[in-house]
Design an enzyme around this catalytic site. Structure first.
Site, PDB file in Angstrom:
ATOM      1  N   GLU A  11       0.860  -1.183   0.000  1.00 30.21           N
ATOM      2  CA  GLU A  11       0.000   0.000   0.000  1.00 30.21           C
ATOM      3  C   GLU A  11       0.898   1.235   0.000  1.00 30.21           C
ATOM      4  O   GLU A  11       1.800   1.332   0.835  1.00 30.21           O
ATOM      5  CB  GLU A  11      -0.888   0.017   1.238  1.00 30.21           C
ATOM      6  CG  GLU A  11      -1.830  -1.163   1.359  1.00 30.21           C
ATOM      7  CD  GLU A  11      -2.590  -1.126   2.673  1.00 30.21           C
ATOM      8  OE1 GLU A  11      -3.380  -0.186   2.875  1.00 30.21           O
ATOM      9  OE2 GLU A  11      -2.378  -2.031   3.497  1.00 30.21           O
ATOM     10  N   ARG A  31       4.553 -13.248   9.839  1.00 28.67           N
ATOM     11  CA  ARG A  31       5.195 -11.957   9.645  1.00 28.67           C
ATOM     12  C   ARG A  31       6.387 -11.830  10.580  1.00 28.67           C
ATOM     13  O   ARG A  31       6.490 -12.520  11.600  1.00 28.67           O
ATOM     14  CB  ARG A  31       4.219 -10.811   9.869  1.00 28.67           C
ATOM     15  CG  ARG A  31       3.705 -10.655  11.279  1.00 28.67           C
ATOM     16  CD  ARG A  31       2.798  -9.446  11.401  1.00 28.67           C
ATOM     17  NE  ARG A  31       3.532  -8.218  11.143  1.00 28.67           N
ATOM     18  CZ  ARG A  31       2.953  -7.051  10.878  1.00 28.67           C
ATOM     19  NH1 ARG A  31       1.639  -6.972  10.788  1.00 28.67           N
ATOM     20  NH2 ARG A  31       3.672  -5.973  10.677  1.00 28.67           N
ATOM     21  N   LYS A  47       2.630   0.060  10.188  1.00 30.38           N
ATOM     22  CA  LYS A  47       2.692   1.333   9.458  1.00 30.38           C
ATOM     23  C   LYS A  47       2.040   2.452  10.254  1.00 30.38           C
ATOM     24  O   LYS A  47       2.492   3.605  10.212  1.00 30.38           O
ATOM     25  CB  LYS A  47       1.993   1.175   8.109  1.00 30.38           C
ATOM     26  CG  LYS A  47       2.864   0.554   7.047  1.00 30.38           C
ATOM     27  CD  LYS A  47       2.943   1.468   5.841  1.00 30.38           C
ATOM     28  CE  LYS A  47       3.550   0.694   4.671  1.00 30.38           C
ATOM     29  NZ  LYS A  47       2.591   0.503   3.604  1.00 30.38           N
TER      30      LYS A  47
END
Length: 556
Positions: free
Chosen positions: A36, A262, A272
């Site tokens: 993104e 992750r 983020k």
């Protein structure tokens, strides 16, 4: 297939089985990296980049770079450019396969109309808060919206009017019509489109409705012929929706999603949202602050792409929690730089030494190797003069037990030069040591200067030719291993000593160092000339010489 056995993981085993069964052809592997553009990439993204591009490379396939640009309110062309730069810097190339979800907005809209026409999607007038309330909980089924049974004709009309801009932001959404009693909450009529008036960095103001991530992601994978859509484990519960979408829309290909754990790195955050707070609240200078776990921050700190790739290789790809010690990343950086970084001398905390038996105008150039193990890196000429700088921590007027450096009346060897003896200590009015008077043993220059040995070797810089430099000593940004798992605001665990700035002196050869150039400052660690301030001589500490790299004062 060209991947090495050491690289085998469960995803590669799935791909091997798919090729063996004929589901995909050899060379037909298609992966994608779908960031993104709402921030800079971080070390966790590096793991995904290495995985997706590495698989495509090793199987002779293709990896697309596709921006998930479905939320224009938080996106920026700066982030697009930074992401492209980071992927290239890590050593990967997408060739002609650069895409944006916004490339497919018209096709995605057509898919939404297809779902409506099939009675599988409807326009809902509930507010976002009401939708959450109707959705139910993990133990209670959801409730149907009062507008769930609208006719196909009415839903098509309303959805087209949403696109035409007739309704306010948030007034209506398009939802999939699946199962409000599903055990998986993601299947309880998830939102597919929302009204959001925001100028898009790719499409301008052409759209006022935007698809949700889950909808756009699954269908974009299908449009691109992705064979293995690899996500982190938080998307595992979203896979049933992914599968539902590709099953109920007319598509040429049917991608499959696979999940891996992750990366959670100690003394860092990789959310983020939290990284954005660090930047916006001025805790760090910018996204590329060397304390940040962003790829840009690691690059500015002096890390190499090879070190990050080696780190991603070592941590592996599994479904287990990937809690990784910062020391492992440091070790990968250190190993790479040890082999490649030229050596140089820098004095971080200067203390002057005047050599009484050296003439005032004496200048002697000493040839020092740029690397002790690699003759190909050549040598440099280091000026030796009457007045020198040594590190203040390399002298102790009242030494502790075991101190092996310079003391009153004691001797040490200067790196690549002479043995010196401290003859006198000069103090200021407050009793602080401001200068040392010393003398050299002229017989001690060279590889085997004499049979007399001294215990300590210290680094130095000529006071006459040394160049002032700002040296930034970066440490862990947080003072607890997992700040985002602690109670309270994660900013409460910021390490107040994460940056110390020394006004030091470096060898004259370093004045001409390229920005981004990396060196080992002897006995201090690995440093990189800062790329953000090319007009100034600034060096960032990349990593220390030992695991406890923040404890430079403890060296002997």
């Amino acid at each position: 297939m060209s991947h090495e056995p050491s690289k085998t993981n469960f995803i590669r085993q799935i791909i091997d089985a798919d090729i063996a069964s004929g589901r995909i052809a050899a060379g037909g592997v298609r992966t994608r990296f779908p960031p993104e553009p709402n921030g800079y990439l971080h070390i966790g993204h590096a793991k995904s980049i290495c995985l997706n591009f590495g698989i495509a490379r090793d199987y002779g396939g293709q990896c697309n770079l596709r921006f998930d640009d479905t939320n224009p309110a938080k996106e920026d062309p700066e982030f697009v450019a930074a992401i492209e730069a980071d992927v290239r810097w890590l050593g990967f190339d997408w060739g002609d396969h650069l895409y944006f979800a916004s490339d497919y907005f018209e096709a995605l809209y057509a898919c939404a109309e297809e779902l409506i026409a099939k009675g599988l999607a409807y326009v809902d007038d509930l507010s976002a808060e009401a939708i959450r309330e109707y959705r139910g909980t993990l133990t209670e089924a959801g409730r149907a919206s009062p507008w769930r049974e609208r006719s196909v004709a009415e839903n098509l009309d309303l959805f087209r009017r949403m696109r035409a801009g007739e309704f306010d932001d948030g007034a209506r959404v398009l939802r999939a019509k699946i199962d409000m009693a599903a055990a998986n909450i993601n299947l309880r009529d998830p939102t597919l489109y929302r009204i959001r008036r925001a100028e898009h960095h790719q499409t301008g103001n052409a759209w006022c409705i935007y698809p949700m991530y889950d909808f756009a992601h699954a269908l974009s994978d299908a449009f691109e012929g992705i064979t293995h859509s690899i996500c982190t484990l938080e998307f595992e519960d979203h896979r049933p929706l992914y599968d539902w979408l590709v099953e109920h829309v007319t598509l040429a290909s049917r991608p499959r999603q696979y999940e891996f754990s992750r990366l959670t790195l100690q003394y860092a955050v990789t959310s983020k949202r939290r990284l954005t707070r660090l930047v916006n609240e001025g805790i760090v200078d910018a996204w590329d602050d060397p304390r940040m776990p962003t790829i840009a921050g690691l690059r500015r700190r002096g890390c190499t792409p090879a070190a990050i790739r080696a780190f991603c290789e070592r941590i592996g790809v599994t479904k287990s929690d990937n809690l990784v010690e910062m020391e492992l990343l440091d070790a990968c950086i250190r190993e790479d730089l040890d082999a490649t970084a030229p050596r140089a001398m820098a004095v971080l905390r200067p203390l002057k030494v005047v050599l009484g038996n050296v003439a005032e105008d004496h200048v002697e150039y000493l040839a020092l190797p740029n690397h002790p193990k690699d003759e190909a890196l050549g040598e440099r000429q280091v000026p030796f003069t009457r007045e020198l700088w040594i590190d203040r921590e390399d002298f102790a007027e009242h030494p502790p037990k075991g101190f092996k450096r310079l003391v009153p009346g004691g001797e040490v060897r200067l790196r690549g030069a002479y043995v010196i003896r401290c003859d006198e200590v000069v103090h200021d009015a407050d009793g602080e040591v401001i200068e040392l008077r010393a003398s050299i043993d002229a017989s001690t220059l060279g590889a085997n200067p004499s049979d007399r040995k001294v215990k300590g070797v210290i680094h130095w810089v000529s006071a006459r030719f040394g160049v002032p430099a700002e040296i930034r000593l970066y440490d862990r940004l947080f003072n607890v291993p997992f700040p985002d798992r602690e109670e309270g605001d994660f900013l409460a665990f910021i390490n107040p000593a994460s940056l110390a700035i020394a006004q030091g002196v470096v060898e004259p050869v370093l004045a001409a160092a390229d920005v981004g150039a990396r060196f080992q400052f002897e006995r201090e660690g690995y440093f990189c000339r800062d790329a953000r301030e090319p007009a100034r001589l600034v060096f960032n500490r990349t990593v220390g010489l030992r695991d406890a790299w923040s404890k430079v004062a403890g060296r002997t």
